[in-house]
Design a protein around this motif. Structure first.
Motif, PDB file in Angstrom:
ATOM      1  N   HIS A  39     -20.557  -4.587  -1.117  1.00 21.52           N
ATOM      2  CA  HIS A  39     -19.579  -5.912  -0.732  1.00 21.52           C
ATOM      3  C   HIS A  39     -18.632  -4.828  -0.842  1.00 21.52           C
ATOM      4  CE1 HIS A  39     -16.511  -9.911  -0.028  1.00 21.52           C
ATOM      5  NE2 HIS A  39     -17.228  -9.518   0.187  1.00 21.52           N
ATOM      6  N   SER A  40     -17.412  -4.891   0.304  1.00 18.62           N
ATOM      7  CA  SER A  40     -15.750  -4.396   0.197  1.00 18.62           C
ATOM      8  C   SER A  40     -15.244  -5.964   0.498  1.00 18.62           C
ATOM      9  CB  SER A  40     -16.344  -3.914   1.279  1.00 18.62           C
ATOM     10  OG  SER A  40     -14.645  -3.523   1.574  1.00 18.62           O
ATOM     11  N   ALA A  41     -14.158  -6.050   0.206  1.00 20.48           N
ATOM     12  CA  ALA A  41     -13.099  -7.021  -0.145  1.00 20.48           C
ATOM     13  C   ALA A  41     -12.023  -6.439   0.688  1.00 20.48           C
ATOM     14  CB  ALA A  41     -12.342  -6.812  -1.597  1.00 20.48           C
ATOM     15  N   ASP A  42     -12.347  -5.750   1.985  1.00 19.55           N
ATOM     16  CA  ASP A  42     -11.186  -5.207   2.846  1.00 19.55           C
ATOM     17  C   ASP A  42     -12.556  -4.768   4.134  1.00 19.55           C
ATOM     18  OD1 ASP A  42      -9.479  -4.329   0.789  1.00 19.55           O
ATOM     19  OD2 ASP A  42     -11.191  -2.356   0.559  1.00 19.55           O
ATOM     20  N   VAL A  43     -13.397  -5.879   4.374  1.00 23.53           N
ATOM     21  CA  VAL A  43     -14.013  -5.828   5.669  1.00 23.53           C
ATOM     22  C   VAL A  43     -14.161  -7.170   5.725  1.00 23.53           C
ATOM     23  CG1 VAL A  43     -13.950  -3.271   5.974  1.00 23.53           C
ATOM     24  CG2 VAL A  43     -15.983  -5.079   5.130  1.00 23.53           C
ATOM     25  N   SER A  87     -21.842   0.677  10.358  1.00 24.07           N
ATOM     26  CA  SER A  87     -21.214  -0.083   9.663  1.00 24.07           C
ATOM     27  C   SER A  87     -20.500   0.294   8.458  1.00 24.07           C
ATOM     28  CB  SER A  87     -21.929  -1.516   8.720  1.00 24.07           C
ATOM     29  OG  SER A  87     -21.654  -1.907   7.687  1.00 24.07           O
ATOM     30  N   TRP A  88     -19.525   0.043   7.803  1.00 25.17           N
ATOM     31  CA  TRP A  88     -19.128   0.710   6.433  1.00 25.17           C
ATOM     32  C   TRP A  88     -20.026   0.713   4.914  1.00 25.17           C
ATOM     33  CZ3 TRP A  88     -18.503  -1.525   2.162  1.00 25.17           C
ATOM     34  CH2 TRP A  88     -19.186  -2.954   1.787  1.00 25.17           C
ATOM     35  N   ALA A  89     -21.283  -0.075   5.518  1.00 26.47           N
ATOM     36  CA  ALA A  89     -21.670   0.276   4.067  1.00 26.47           C
ATOM     37  C   ALA A  89     -22.907   1.124   4.186  1.00 26.47           C
ATOM     38  CB  ALA A  89     -22.949  -1.153   4.790  1.00 26.47           C
ATOM     39  N   THR A 136      -7.420   3.186   5.495  1.00 26.71           N
ATOM     40  CA  THR A 136      -8.541   4.445   6.295  1.00 26.71           C
ATOM     41  C   THR A 136      -8.125   4.514   7.774  1.00 26.71           C
ATOM     42  OG1 THR A 136      -8.775   1.912   7.712  1.00 26.71           O
ATOM     43  CG2 THR A 136      -9.686   2.430   5.587  1.00 26.71           C
ATOM     44  N   GLY A 137      -8.316   5.642   7.380  1.00 24.25           N
ATOM     45  CA  GLY A 137      -8.559   5.878   9.666  1.00 24.25           C
ATOM     46  C   GLY A 137      -7.093   7.358   9.241  1.00 24.25           C
ATOM     47  N   ALA A 138      -6.599   7.359   7.868  1.00 24.93           N
ATOM     48  CA  ALA A 138      -5.008   7.889   8.505  1.00 24.93           C
ATOM     49  C   ALA A 138      -5.319   9.569   7.545  1.00 24.93           C
ATOM     50  CB  ALA A 138      -4.565   7.068   7.122  1.00 24.93           C
ATOM     51  N   LEU A 158      -6.898  10.538   4.961  1.00 21.61           N
ATOM     52  CA  LEU A 158      -6.622  10.571   3.498  1.00 21.61           C
ATOM     53  C   LEU A 158      -7.957  10.214   2.499  1.00 21.61           C
ATOM     54  CD1 LEU A 158      -3.155   8.705   3.386  1.00 21.61           C
ATOM     55  CD2 LEU A 158      -3.082  10.942   3.169  1.00 21.61           C
ATOM     56  N   SER A 159      -8.732  10.451   3.111  1.00 22.02           N
ATOM     57  CA  SER A 159     -10.543   9.965   2.954  1.00 22.02           C
ATOM     58  C   SER A 159     -10.664   8.624   2.785  1.00 22.02           C
ATOM     59  CB  SER A 159     -10.478  11.093   1.844  1.00 22.02           C
ATOM     60  OG  SER A 159     -10.876  12.626   2.455  1.00 22.02           O
ATOM     61  N   SER A 160     -10.750   7.925   2.317  1.00 21.52           N
ATOM     62  CA  SER A 160     -11.015   6.538   2.047  1.00 21.52           C
ATOM     63  C   SER A 160     -12.471   6.555   2.115  1.00 21.52           C
ATOM     64  CB  SER A 160     -10.100   5.651   3.530  1.00 21.52           C
ATOM     65  OG  SER A 160     -10.994   5.304   4.628  1.00 21.52           O
ATOM     66  N   SER A 161     -13.220   7.358   2.539  1.00 17.69           N
ATOM     67  CA  SER A 161     -14.468   7.345   3.419  1.00 17.69           C
ATOM     68  C   SER A 161     -15.167   8.021   1.814  1.00 17.69           C
ATOM     69  CB  SER A 161     -15.233   8.670   4.087  1.00 17.69           C
ATOM     70  OG  SER A 161     -14.345   9.716   4.582  1.00 17.69           O
ATOM     71  N   ALA A 162     -14.576   9.587   0.782  1.00 18.58           N
ATOM     72  CA  ALA A 162     -14.897   9.637   0.197  1.00 18.58           C
ATOM     73  C   ALA A 162     -14.556   9.142  -0.760  1.00 18.58           C
ATOM     74  CB  ALA A 162     -13.867  11.594   0.199  1.00 18.58           C
ATOM     75  N   LYS A 169      -4.453   6.560  14.864  1.00 21.43           N
ATOM     76  CA  LYS A 169      -5.987   6.814  14.103  1.00 21.43           C
ATOM     77  C   LYS A 169      -6.618   8.330  13.898  1.00 21.43           C
ATOM     78  CE  LYS A 169      -5.955   2.881  11.919  1.00 21.43           C
ATOM     79  NZ  LYS A 169      -6.457   3.149  10.168  1.00 21.43           N
ATOM     80  N   HIS A 170      -6.799   8.621  13.998  1.00 21.96           N
ATOM     81  CA  HIS A 170      -7.798  10.259  13.859  1.00 21.96           C
ATOM     82  C   HIS A 170      -9.404  10.071  14.299  1.00 21.96           C
ATOM     83  CE1 HIS A 170      -9.966  11.097   9.949  1.00 21.96           C
ATOM     84  NE2 HIS A 170      -9.680   9.606   9.718  1.00 21.96           N
ATOM     85  N   ALA A 171      -9.789  10.329  15.113  1.00 19.43           N
ATOM     86  CA  ALA A 171     -11.090  10.348  15.364  1.00 19.43           C
ATOM     87  C   ALA A 171     -11.757  11.575  15.093  1.00 19.43           C
ATOM     88  CB  ALA A 171     -11.168   9.112  16.675  1.00 19.43           C
TER      89      ALA A 171
HETATM   90  P1  ADP Z   1     -10.542   8.492   6.670  1.00 23.19           P
HETATM   91  O1  ADP Z   1     -12.065   9.570   5.260  1.00 23.19           O
HETATM   92  O2  ADP Z   1      -9.491   9.706   6.333  1.00 23.19           O
HETATM   93  O3  ADP Z   1     -10.081   7.599   6.060  1.00 23.19           O
HETATM   94  P2  ADP Z   1     -12.741   8.153   7.889  1.00 23.19           P
HETATM   95  O4  ADP Z   1     -13.018   7.745   9.169  1.00 23.19           O
HETATM   96  O5  ADP Z   1     -13.679   9.092   7.232  1.00 23.19           O
HETATM   97  O6  ADP Z   1     -11.320   8.140   7.940  1.00 23.19           O
HETATM   98  O7  ADP Z   1     -13.580   6.829   7.375  1.00 23.19           O
HETATM   99  C1  ADP Z   1     -13.431   5.698   7.248  1.00 23.19           C
HETATM  100  C2  ADP Z   1     -14.440   4.653   7.317  1.00 23.19           C
HETATM  101  O8  ADP Z   1     -14.204   4.508   5.934  1.00 23.19           O
HETATM  102  C3  ADP Z   1     -13.635   3.407   8.258  1.00 23.19           C
HETATM  103  O9  ADP Z   1     -14.240   3.300   8.975  1.00 23.19           O
HETATM  104  C4  ADP Z   1     -14.894   2.636   7.170  1.00 23.19           C
HETATM  105  O10 ADP Z   1     -16.249   2.324   7.731  1.00 23.19           O
HETATM  106  C5  ADP Z   1     -14.598   3.040   5.457  1.00 23.19           C
HETATM  107  N1  ADP Z   1     -13.889   2.595   5.129  1.00 23.19           N
HETATM  108  C6  ADP Z   1     -13.081   2.502   3.912  1.00 23.19           C
HETATM  109  N2  ADP Z   1     -12.878   2.054   3.405  1.00 23.19           N
HETATM  110  C7  ADP Z   1     -13.373   1.451   2.974  1.00 23.19           C
HETATM  111  C8  ADP Z   1     -12.776  -0.185   2.475  1.00 23.19           C
HETATM  112  N3  ADP Z   1     -12.037  -0.381   1.181  1.00 23.19           N
HETATM  113  N4  ADP Z   1     -14.234  -1.323   2.866  1.00 23.19           N
HETATM  114  C9  ADP Z   1     -15.247  -0.893   3.908  1.00 23.19           C
HETATM  115  N5  ADP Z   1     -14.940   0.207   4.290  1.00 23.19           N
HETATM  116  C10 ADP Z   1     -14.366   1.518   4.421  1.00 23.19           C
END
Ligand code: ADP
Ligand code: MG
Length: 379
Positions: free
Chosen positions: A63-67, A86-88, A118-120, A122-126, A213-215
């Motif tokens: 579960h994510s508080a952000d989605v 999905s983000w999951a 996210t998508g900036a 700054l590695s929210s995914s990592a 948003k980078h893609a």
């Molecule tokens: P970046 O890593 O540069 O931010 P990415 O496209 O690699 O961009 O990753 C962004 C994705 O990571 C989001 O679209 C989402 O699926 C997932 N993500 C990041 N942060 C969260 C969060 N807090 N909750 C849920 N999903 C997240």
């Protein structure tokens, strides 16, 4: 409410622990990590926090508080690569990668919240992957090292989510140290913490999130990657890492394809820029890193062609307003830039970038200092 409190409200019991893993910016060395080259990221104070408990019944709940969308429930023995968009997929991919490598992860309840945009770029995914990997490593007593966790997290993103990223982001999130940049050799994942104490030197590193948003999924990243591999093949080396900077003119003369030649020039010269940056930081001359950043931007813009108007505008406006140097950071095509600036000029430079965006009728950028922060840990 705290992340642990939210976990308890969601799952009906307190979590076994809470972990955090940061986002990152890369100081220099871009598009080098899939060429076994050098990179120099630092961890941001922005981080993903995960409250986690083990399960022994094969169920994974995330579960994510952000989605929006509530709890995602999966069966750990039925996780399929590329099965969900999905983000999951990020945390689930980590569970999959751990199990693929033979680690007995029998299920978990996960609740997370992140302050990494996210998508900036700054590695929210990592951050998401690494926080999950570290939590499971601790809870299941897997005994994996930080670099091993980073590699598993990268494998989750490459093979399970389907994003062909290098290993820099996960290594930065897993291994960075407060007050330091991580000088990472992506050939063998050896690294060194290089002191990056900007404040005592009267310096500041700004992050400018262009809000574009980078893609990376649009094929441009894969095309650069293929071009670099073609360059290595044409030069008879395993990767472009093997091309020393002094041999660059000779190497370029042997390449007939115009794009490949530009890509090779970028990668080999950016590896050299990392080495120059290390030498400058080691000799205490952080100010002189500024022009190296701007040079790196020109290479990404003109040779690799992964910049965009908003990133170019940021670099131009910042430098015109007196910054020491600036460049795009991360994959490009939007995302963020970094600006090295004297502390007393930081506000003027930030205002100049904001003004340039306003005059171009662009969405206002988000500007904040990149304070080198600690890597992933249990909190
Ligand atoms: P970046 O890593 O540069 O931010 P990415 O496209 O690699 O961009 O990753 C962004 C994705 O990571 C989001 O679209 C989402 O699926 C997932 N993500 C990041 N942060 C969260 C969060 N807090 N909750 C849920 N999903 C997240
Ligand atoms: Mg990412």
């Amino acid at each position: 409410m705290s992340v642990a409190g939210e976990f308890e409200a969601l799952y009906g019991k307190a979590p076994e622990g809470v972990w955090a893993a940061p986002g990152r910016v890369n100081l220099i060395g871009e598009y080098t990590d899939f060429n076994e080259g050098f990179v120099m990221p630092l961890a941001l104070p922005h981080r993903a926090v995960a409250a986690v408990s083990r399960r022994d019944d094969g169920v994974l709940r995330v579960h994510s508080a952000d989605v929006e969308g509530g709890v995602v429930q999966l069966a750990v023995d039925a996780l399929e690569p590329l099965s969900g968009t999905s983000w999951a997929a990020y945390p689930a991919g980590v569970v999959w990668a751990l199990r693929e490598s033979g680690h007995p992860v029998t299920g978990a309840d996960v609740h997370l919240a992140s302050t990494v945009p996210t998508g900036a770029g700054l590695s929210s995914s990592a951050a998401l992957e690494v926080v999950t990997a570290l939590a499971l490593n601790d809870l299941f007593g897997l005994g994996l090292t930080r670099p091993e966790l980073a590699v598993l997290a990268q494998r989750a993103e490459n093979a399970f989510v389907g994003v062909p990223c290098g290993v820099m982001d996960q290594m930065a999130s897993a291994c960075a140290d407060e007050g330091h940049v991580l000088f990472l050799d992506t050939r063998d994942l050896s690294y060194r913490q290089v002191p990056f104490d900007l404040a005592p030197r009267g310096l500041r590193l700004l992050v400018v999130d262009t809000r574009v948003k980078h893609a990376l999924g649009d094929g441009a990243y894969a095309e650069r990657r293929a071009g670099c591999e073609a360059g290595a093949r044409a030069l008879g080396v395993r990767t472009l890492r093997e091309v020393p900077y002094v041999q660059l003119p000779d190497a370029l003369a042997r390449l007939s394809d115009e794009s490949v030649r530009r890509y090779v020039r970028h990668v080999v010269s950016d590896n050299h820029r990392v080495e120059r940056t290390i030498a400058l930081l080691d000799s205490g001359d952080a100010r002189a890193v500024g022009p190296v950043l701007t040079e790196g931007h020109a290479s990404l813009r003109d040779d690799l062609r992964v910049s965009c108007p908003e990133l170019d505008l940021t670099v131009e406006a910042a430098n015109a307003a007196g910054a020491l140097g600036a460049r795009m950071t991360g994959g490009g095509f939007g995302g963020s830039a970094i600006v090295l600036v004297e502390e007393e000029a930081a506000d003027v430079v930030a205002a100049a970038v904001e003004k340039a965006f306003a005059e171009a009728a662009l969405t206002a950028p988000r500007i904040f200092p990149a304070v080198p922060s600690e890597g992933a840990r249990r909190i």
